[in-house]
Design a protein around this motif. Structure first.
Motif, PDB file in Angstrom:
ATOM      1  N   TRP A 276       0.829  -1.223   0.000  1.00 38.80           N
ATOM      2  CA  TRP A 276       0.000   0.000   0.000  1.00 38.80           C
ATOM      3  C   TRP A 276       0.858   1.265   0.000  1.00 38.80           C
ATOM      4  O   TRP A 276       0.794   2.074  -0.913  1.00 38.80           O
ATOM      5  CB  TRP A 276      -0.921  -0.020   1.238  1.00 38.80           C
ATOM      6  N   HIS A 280       1.763   4.665  -2.722  1.00 43.34           N
ATOM      7  CA  HIS A 280       1.596   6.090  -2.412  1.00 43.34           C
ATOM      8  C   HIS A 280       2.932   6.830  -2.514  1.00 43.34           C
ATOM      9  O   HIS A 280       2.982   7.989  -2.911  1.00 43.34           O
ATOM     10  CB  HIS A 280       0.915   6.251  -1.048  1.00 43.34           C
ATOM     11  N   TRP A 286      -0.022   0.194  -8.739  1.00 45.52           N
ATOM     12  CA  TRP A 286      -1.235  -0.636  -8.636  1.00 45.52           C
ATOM     13  C   TRP A 286      -1.398  -1.435  -9.932  1.00 45.52           C
ATOM     14  O   TRP A 286      -1.769  -2.588  -9.905  1.00 45.52           O
ATOM     15  CB  TRP A 286      -2.464   0.251  -8.445  1.00 45.52           C
ATOM     16  N   GLU A 317      -3.307  -4.265  -2.399  1.00 40.67           N
ATOM     17  CA  GLU A 317      -4.008  -3.425  -3.384  1.00 40.67           C
ATOM     18  C   GLU A 317      -3.384  -3.635  -4.755  1.00 40.67           C
ATOM     19  O   GLU A 317      -2.186  -3.886  -4.863  1.00 40.67           O
ATOM     20  CB  GLU A 317      -3.913  -1.945  -2.987  1.00 40.67           C
ATOM     21  N   TRP A 323      -6.563  -1.815 -13.207  1.00 38.25           N
ATOM     22  CA  TRP A 323      -5.826  -0.652 -12.695  1.00 38.25           C
ATOM     23  C   TRP A 323      -5.025   0.079 -13.764  1.00 38.25           C
ATOM     24  O   TRP A 323      -4.543   1.193 -13.513  1.00 38.25           O
ATOM     25  CB  TRP A 323      -4.863  -1.087 -11.584  1.00 38.25           C
ATOM     26  N   HIS A 362      -9.210  -6.173  -1.245  1.00 34.59           N
ATOM     27  CA  HIS A 362      -9.307  -4.773  -1.646  1.00 34.59           C
ATOM     28  C   HIS A 362     -10.215  -4.630  -2.856  1.00 34.59           C
ATOM     29  O   HIS A 362     -10.016  -5.316  -3.863  1.00 34.59           O
ATOM     30  CB  HIS A 362      -7.920  -4.200  -1.967  1.00 34.59           C
ATOM     31  N   GLU A 364     -11.242  -1.458  -5.005  1.00 34.29           N
ATOM     32  CA  GLU A 364     -11.345  -0.044  -5.407  1.00 34.29           C
ATOM     33  C   GLU A 364     -12.396   0.021  -6.510  1.00 34.29           C
ATOM     34  O   GLU A 364     -12.260  -0.667  -7.529  1.00 34.29           O
ATOM     35  CB  GLU A 364     -10.000   0.483  -5.904  1.00 34.29           C
ATOM     36  N   LYS A 392     -11.057  -4.035   2.351  1.00 35.45           N
ATOM     37  CA  LYS A 392     -11.030  -2.572   2.269  1.00 35.45           C
ATOM     38  C   LYS A 392     -11.679  -2.189   0.948  1.00 35.45           C
ATOM     39  O   LYS A 392     -11.311  -2.717  -0.099  1.00 35.45           O
ATOM     40  CB  LYS A 392      -9.579  -2.079   2.327  1.00 35.45           C
ATOM     41  N   HIS A 432     -12.964   3.224   2.432  1.00 26.50           N
ATOM     42  CA  HIS A 432     -12.333   4.516   2.124  1.00 26.50           C
ATOM     43  C   HIS A 432     -13.243   5.309   1.194  1.00 26.50           C
ATOM     44  O   HIS A 432     -14.058   4.739   0.485  1.00 26.50           O
ATOM     45  CB  HIS A 432     -10.947   4.296   1.520  1.00 26.50           C
ATOM     46  N   GLU A 433     -13.083   6.638   1.229  1.00 27.06           N
ATOM     47  CA  GLU A 433     -14.036   7.542   0.567  1.00 27.06           C
ATOM     48  C   GLU A 433     -15.456   7.106   0.941  1.00 27.06           C
ATOM     49  O   GLU A 433     -16.289   6.814   0.069  1.00 27.06           O
ATOM     50  CB  GLU A 433     -13.856   7.571  -0.957  1.00 27.06           C
ATOM     51  N   GLU A 457      -2.008   9.060   3.930  1.00 33.93           N
ATOM     52  CA  GLU A 457      -1.584   9.062   2.527  1.00 33.93           C
ATOM     53  C   GLU A 457      -1.264  10.472   2.017  1.00 33.93           C
ATOM     54  O   GLU A 457      -0.418  10.631   1.145  1.00 33.93           O
ATOM     55  CB  GLU A 457      -2.645   8.400   1.649  1.00 33.93           C
TER      56      GLU A 457
END
Ligand code: NOJ
Length: 655
Positions: A276, A280, A286, A317, A323, A362, A364, A392, A432-433, A457
């Protein structure tokens, strides 16, 4: 009963300790309330009611009946920052009927010793079936002009902003929790509890110090689409004499429904590592390619590290296809069941099991909701087949599916459906978000933690260089009043030496001791150990603390705090007699003594103290930390020295 439209109705309802009073008045067909603490008026006459597409529910209201009742019960959290919570309040249930339309609506107030909640209820009835709320008129008419800490509503990047401070009379439209300090020193926070099938509430200043609920709309301007019977979320106002008491009053949780998950044994707070931070920093990607992070080989390295140090799992992730390219735009491309060819999920999970470690999933979505909803059942089943117990999720993107706001009713519904599906599949969630936290973890205890603020992050890539030292001493009094936050502490390489390019001088604006203290101060039942394994192992003393620190607590207290300045939090471990203390400050150094009256009297404890070293400073000497042990007892003072941007973390173990 005959409606008495012409006759004003007034009722006062007080908290069990008689400290908080709400006065509800129906006059000329309109409904108002005031809020006071002892003799101090907090909210002056504030209007209640709604504007519907079908007509208003704010005028020509008549009194139908009312009941008052008291409730007192102590309930137990399956996990949490505290084990037992007392839910003690007096309630007023006011039933109203509208002249002419015959429509019925109840307004229910619950008055606690530390604040109030109230909500609208639309019972099943002949005169109201499907309806659209165009405007909620709920007012919060502040009696003075408090200082307040806020982030704006209706701007890009959702809740991910630094807090600003001003008098209420200078704000525009803000997010909740909205925290204030009145001129006579009371602390208030306006938020909502149990946000369910409704739009998120923001607060718009309509003049002076008067705020009005401002609901996040659908694309056509509708705010809420409903069908009776229906209820609004609770509008909440916390009232505290000390800032720290806002953190430990549990008003929001008490206003949520009890757990719908009968057997919660599978829900386990945990610490986790991840593939992760690499992404970042920019050391891995990713998407696929030569620097792909989520490879079988690298995941095994992380599994080894995680197993060696006894953490629960590894978040991976970028394991699934979709991605490549600009993944912010890949909402309709992601697959949630197809791994990239260099990620052998069978082998990875076999290896993880051998090492006693779990893979953390994960998803996203890049806010591609229909793509996700199409796949989510299969995606949960796929992960469960591979032994994954926690996922997540992520919703990067400001607008959803054709331009809808991130926090409107559409998304509130979506997130809740995912929580419920996850509960059925025995999956814990870290979102997240997210939709803001409103205490639904009480009802759905698989809803572990969420982001919903600027997290760690930002230290890796934000154009302003990272979160200033004051950010983490604001979060506990603002964002975290809603519930746990996945801030992702545990970056030891504060200067980000691994970052290939660093044009904005990004770094963690903190000392290493403060980074440890965040594990205590910023509550989350899932805490990340965020840095790269080599950086974590390069500081074995600090890593020891991260290994020891629990994520599930019996009790929490905030003995000293000032919003945005500093905070001391102490918590008792749920699985031992250990106590922990975390103290953090903003850019100002400070020293003070704290009475250790939380420890059990008559017992000797060893305090393992991780403190900023003499001369430590987040800017110049962030790595300077002293670790020392001391025998302490309940009667003694603990000297707390905090460097600029510094902190202190302590473990107390019975001798
Ligand atoms: C934003 C999340 O906050 C972050 O933790 C995650 O790594 C990225 N989205 C990608 O999902």
């Amino acid at each position: 009963c005959t409606p008495l439209f012409s006759q004003p109705y007034t009722e006062t309802i007080s908290s069990p300790d008689e400290g908080i009073h709400v006065e509800v008045t129906l006059t000329q067909g309109q409904l108002f309330y005031t809020l006071s603490k002892k003799k101090r008026l907090i909210l002056d006459t504030s209007r209640l009611g709604l504007e519907l597409k079908e007509g208003n529910l704010s005028s020509k209201l008549t009194y139908h009946s009312s009941t008052t009742s008291s409730f007192d019960e102590t309930w137990t959290q399956p996990w949490g920052e505290v084990k037992d919570i007392r839910n003690h309040y007096n309630e007023l249930n006011l039933e109203l009927e509208q002249e002419e339309t015959g429509r019925r609506m109840n307004v229910v107030f619950r008055v606690f010793d530390y604040g109030i909640g109230f909500r609208y209820e639309w019972p099943e009835q002949e005169n109201l079936d499907e309806f659209v709320i165009l405007d909620e008129l709920t007012e919060f008419n502040l009696a003075d002009d408090p200082q307040s800490w806020w982030i704006k509503a209706y701007i890009l990047n959702r809740y991910e902003h630094l807090y600003e401070k001003s008098e209420v009379s200078r704000i525009d439209t803000v997010q909740t929790p909205f925290t204030m300090e009145t001129q006579d020193g009371l602390f208030l926070s306006i938020h909502e509890a149990a946000l369910t099938d409704y739009a998120s509430m923001t607060l718009a200043r309509t003049g002076g110090t008067k705020l009005e609920a401002d609901l996040v709309p659908w694309l056509n301007g509708d705010k809420v689409r409903a069908k009776a019977p229906h209820v609004s979320p609770w509008r909440t106002i916390q009232v505290a004499e000390k800032a720290g008491d806002l953190i430990t009053d549990y008003l929001i949780l008490n206003l949520n429904e009890p757990s719908r998950i009968e057997n919660t044994d599978w829900i386990k707070p945990a610490k986790y590592t991840g593939i992760w931070w690499d992404m970042h920093l920019g050391t891995k990607t990713w998407g696929s390619g030569p620097n792909h992070g989520a490879t079988t080989e690298y995941t095994k390295e992380l599994i080894d590290f995680t197993s060696k140090h006894g953490f629960y799992g590894v978040l991976v992730e970028g394991w699934n296809t979709g991605w490549d390219g600009s993944w912010f735009e890949n909402g309709d491309v992601f697959s949630f069941t197809e791994p990239y060819p260099d990620f052998d999920i069978v082998e990875v999970t076999r290896y993880a099991e051998e090492k006693g470690v779990k893979l953390i999933g994960h998803h996203e979505t890049s806010a591609g909701i229909s793509n996700y909803e199409r796949q989510v059942d299969d995606a949960f089943a796929f992960y469960r087949e591979h032994g994954v117990e926690a996922i997540k999720t992520g919703y990067v993107g400001d607008f959803v599916e054709g331009g809808r706001w991130h926090h409107g009713q559409f998304m509130v519904r979506h997130y809740r459906s995912i929580v419920e599906k996850a509960a059925k599949a025995n999956i814990m969630l870290d979102v997240h978000e997210p939709i803001k936290a409103t205490g639904i973890r009480r009802t759905w205890p698989n809803m572990m933690t969420r982001e919903g603020a600027r997290g760690q992050e930002y230290n890796a890539w934000s154009v302003d260089g990272g979160n200033p030292p004051s950010h983490t001493v604001l979060l506990p009094f603002t964002r975290l009043l809603g519930g746990p936050m996945d801030y992702t502490p545990g970056v030891f390489d504060l200067l980000l030496n691994d970052k290939p390019e660093n044009p904005n001088n990004n770094r963690v604006q903190s000392t290493i001791a403060k980074e440890l203290a965040l594990y205590i101060v910023l509550y989350s039942p899932m805490q990340m150990v965020a840095d790269l394994p080599k950086n974590l192992e390069a500081n074995p003393v600090a890593l020891d603390f991260v290994k020891d620190v629990p994520v599930d607590w019996d009790e929490t207290r905030v003995p000293r705090a000032e919003v945005g300045e500093y905070i001391v939090t102490v918590r008792k471990d749920r699985n031992s007699s250990d106590w922990y203390l975390g103290a953090i400050t903003n850019e100002n150094a400070r020293s003070f003594d704290l009475k250790m009256d939380f420890l059990e009297p008559g017992k000797n404890y060893t305090a393992y103290i991780y403190s900023d070293g003499a001369g430590a400073d987040w800017e110049t000497r962030p790595y300077l930390m002293m670790k020392y042990n001391q025998t302490v007892t309940a009667g003694m003072d603990l000297r707390i020295n905090l460097a600029p941007g510094g902190g202190m973390a302590v473990r107390f173990t019975e001798q």
